[in-house]
Each structure stands twice: as structure tokens, then as C-alpha cells.
Write an enzyme that holds these catalytic residues in place. Structure first.
Site, PDB file in Angstrom:
ATOM      1  N   LYS A  54      99.996  36.666  66.314  1.00  0.00           N
ATOM      2  CA  LYS A  54      99.256  35.464  65.972  1.00  0.00           C
ATOM      3  C   LYS A  54     100.136  34.438  65.246  1.00  0.00           C
ATOM      4  CE  LYS A  54      95.069  38.116  64.922  1.00  0.00           C
ATOM      5  NZ  LYS A  54      94.154  38.476  63.812  1.00  0.00           N
TER       6      LYS A  54
ATOM      7  N   ASP B 241     112.039  39.453  61.553  1.00  0.00           N
ATOM      8  CA  ASP B 241     112.195  40.342  60.401  1.00  0.00           C
ATOM      9  C   ASP B 241     113.217  41.414  60.801  1.00  0.00           C
ATOM     10  OD1 ASP B 241     111.820  41.977  58.203  1.00  0.00           O
ATOM     11  OD2 ASP B 241     109.673  42.164  58.398  1.00  0.00           O
TER      12      ASP B 241
ATOM     13  N   LYS C 243     114.725  36.912  58.276  1.00  0.00           N
ATOM     14  CA  LYS C 243     115.181  37.710  57.131  1.00  0.00           C
ATOM     15  C   LYS C 243     116.412  38.484  57.576  1.00  0.00           C
ATOM     16  CE  LYS C 243     110.704  38.777  55.009  1.00  0.00           C
ATOM     17  NZ  LYS C 243     109.771  39.878  54.745  1.00  0.00           N
TER      18      LYS C 243
ATOM     19  N   THR D 133     110.541  42.858  67.436  1.00  0.00           N
ATOM     20  CA  THR D 133     109.564  42.149  68.278  1.00  0.00           C
ATOM     21  C   THR D 133     110.270  41.196  69.242  1.00  0.00           C
ATOM     22  OG1 THR D 133     107.934  42.278  66.496  1.00  0.00           O
ATOM     23  CG2 THR D 133     107.517  40.665  68.232  1.00  0.00           C
TER      24      THR D 133
ATOM     25  N   GLY E  74     113.707  42.230  63.805  1.00  0.00           N
ATOM     26  CA  GLY E  74     114.205  41.779  65.107  1.00  0.00           C
ATOM     27  C   GLY E  74     113.611  42.543  66.279  1.00  0.00           C
TER      28      GLY E  74
ATOM     29  N   ASP F 118     107.233  32.792  64.535  1.00  0.00           N
ATOM     30  CA  ASP F 118     107.217  32.345  63.146  1.00  0.00           C
ATOM     31  C   ASP F 118     108.364  32.994  62.372  1.00  0.00           C
ATOM     32  OD1 ASP F 118     105.961  34.773  63.545  1.00  0.00           O
ATOM     33  OD2 ASP F 118     104.434  34.496  62.028  1.00  0.00           O
ATOM     34  N   ILE F 119     108.521  34.317  62.537  1.00  0.00           N
ATOM     35  CA  ILE F 119     109.516  35.026  61.726  1.00  0.00           C
ATOM     36  C   ILE F 119     110.223  36.115  62.528  1.00  0.00           C
ATOM     37  CG2 ILE F 119     107.783  36.645  60.821  1.00  0.00           C
ATOM     38  CD1 ILE F 119     109.353  36.615  58.133  1.00  0.00           C
TER      39      ILE F 119
HETATM   40  C1  PRP Z   1     105.156  39.365  62.773  1.00  0.00           C
HETATM   41  C2  PRP Z   1     105.807  38.095  63.293  1.00  0.00           C
HETATM   42  C3  PRP Z   1     106.718  38.586  64.361  1.00  0.00           C
HETATM   43  C4  PRP Z   1     107.086  39.989  63.907  1.00  0.00           C
HETATM   44  C5  PRP Z   1     108.471  40.010  63.363  1.00  0.00           C
HETATM   45  O1  PRP Z   1     104.075  39.682  63.569  1.00  0.00           O
HETATM   46  O2  PRP Z   1     104.861  37.168  63.763  1.00  0.00           O
HETATM   47  O3  PRP Z   1     106.085  38.623  65.620  1.00  0.00           O
HETATM   48  O4  PRP Z   1     106.166  40.354  62.879  1.00  0.00           O
HETATM   49  O5  PRP Z   1     108.795  41.287  62.861  1.00  0.00           O
HETATM   50  P1  PRP Z   1     109.996  42.157  63.437  1.00  0.00           P
HETATM   51  O6  PRP Z   1     111.190  41.264  63.571  1.00  0.00           O
HETATM   52  O7  PRP Z   1     110.197  43.208  62.380  1.00  0.00           O
HETATM   53  O8  PRP Z   1     109.589  42.754  64.739  1.00  0.00           O
HETATM   54  P2  PRP Z   1     102.965  40.769  63.159  1.00  0.00           P
HETATM   55  O9  PRP Z   1     103.232  42.060  63.886  1.00  0.00           O
HETATM   56  O10 PRP Z   1     102.864  40.840  61.669  1.00  0.00           O
HETATM   57  O11 PRP Z   1     101.670  40.178  63.794  1.00  0.00           O
HETATM   58  P3  PRP Z   1     100.942  38.764  63.561  1.00  0.00           P
HETATM   59  O12 PRP Z   1     101.892  37.673  64.037  1.00  0.00           O
HETATM   60  O13 PRP Z   1      99.738  38.876  64.398  1.00  0.00           O
HETATM   61  O14 PRP Z   1     100.646  38.619  62.082  1.00  0.00           O
END
Ligand code: PRP
Length: 178
Positions: free
Chosen positions: A43, A103, A131, A107, A105, A100-101
């Protein structure tokens, strides 16, 4: 969790300036190419995608994909699950993933691998924050907003237990409160 507003890490005007820079660069980099497809990762990316897409000056299409990773907080297993797929075909299209982020990596790494199998004409990535200290897998971010410290961040799409997503800035939760 307390109700105090998170401390500002990246103020609203800095985010806005960076999103405008993204839009200018992307509009220039893809000028004259066939339609660009923006893939927002739900999301968290919905705010960035909305702001970025409205500032692009080139034709583009918006798609969404939803992914979820397991064991997120301190230990990441790296397993990523596809919750909702794209609606449209991306073969031979220029595709830009909007996150958005980044973290660990995992995802983005998973998503890049998945979308490559669909043979897009090109595939690039955009993320507002990263990060770097938390990186577990290397993944290239073509359009990066800010490198940030390893803090619990919320706002501008980022949540803590579904809270704070619509905060207009990126804020930090107090240690031990997140
Ligand atoms: C967050 C963010 C990224 C992912 C990054 O999603 O939106 O998709 O984590 O983390 P990673 O680099 O450790 O994989 P989240 O799974 O929290 O879902 P959301 O966007 O629905 O809050």
C-alpha cells in the site's frame, strides 16, 4: 503506542521538492518513448504515486501491485508474497516501479525479478527513501529520494500498524514506542 506526532525526519517541503525533481527527470528521460507504465507497490506507494504521476509531463499509465513480506520488523525472512497482480500487460512497455521505501531490499528485488519475466521494453525503479544499513540484497534504485537511518519511519504512505500513512512528512517514531 503514544499519540505524540512523530518527530520530523524529512519535512513536507523537502519531499515535495524531491518529487518535483523526480518528475522532471523522468519526464525528460522518457520523452519521446512509447507510453510509460508506473507500477505503484501497495500500500505504501500510493501517496508518492499520486503526487509523482500528477507532476509528469509525459503520457503515462498507472498500475498497482500488492506485495507482502514476512517477518518484517527486525528479522526478515526475505519471503515475499504476491497479494494482487497488475491488471494490465507490460510486455514491450517502459515500466517504472514506484516504492515508498527500500528496507532490506527483498520486496523490490522480488518485484524486479517478477516483472523482468514479463519482458518489458525497460524496467527502472524509484523509491522515496532507502535504509542502506538494513540492505540484505542489492537492488538498484534509479530514482532515489533520500538515504535514511535505521529508524521506524512513518508518513507519506508509510505506516506503523496502519497508522500515520497520511502524515504529510516522513517522521520517526520514538525508540521503543514503535
Ligand atoms: C513496505 C514498503 C515496501 C517494503 C520494503 O511494505 O512499502 O514495499 O516494505 O521492505 P523490504 O525492502 O524489507 O522488502 P509493507 O510490507 O510494510 O506493506 P505496506 O506497503 O502495505 O505497508
Amino acid at each position: 503506542m503514544g499519540d505524540a506526532r512523530p518527530e520530523v525526519l524529512i519535512a513536507e517541503d523537502r519531499i515535495s521538492a524531491r518529487v518535483s525533481e523526480f518528475a522532471e527527470r523522468i519526464s525528460s528521460d522518457y520523452a519521446g518513448k512509447d507510453e510509460l507504465v508506473l507500477v505503484g507497490v501497495l500500500k505504501g506507494a500510493f501517496i508518492l504515486l499520486a503526487d509523482l504521476s500528477r507532476r509528469l509531463t509525459i503520457p503515462h499509465r498507472v498500475e498497482f501491485i500488492a506485495l507482502s513480506s514476512y517477518g518484517k520488523s527486525s528479522v526478515s525472512t526475505g519471503a515475499v508474497r504476491l497479494i494482487m497482480d497488475l491488471r494490465g500487460d507490460i510486455e514491450d512497455k517502459h515500466v517504472l516501479i514506484v516504492e515508498d521505501i527500500v528496507d532490506t531490499g527483498h520486496t523490490l528485488h522480488y518485484l524486479v525479478s517478477l516483472l523482468k519475466t514479463r519482458r518489458p521494453a525497460s524496467l527502472r525503479t524509484c523509491a522515496l527513501v532507502r535504509k542502506s544499513e538494513r540492505a540484505k540484497v542489492e537492488v538498484n534504485v534509479d530514482y532515489l529520494g533520500f538515504d535514511i537511518p535505521d529508524k521506524w519511519v512513518v508518513g507519506y504512505g508509510l505506516d506503523y500498524a496502519e497508522r500515520w500513512r497520511t502524515l504529510p512528512y516522513i517522521g520517526m517514531l520514538p525508540e521503543g514506542d514503535g
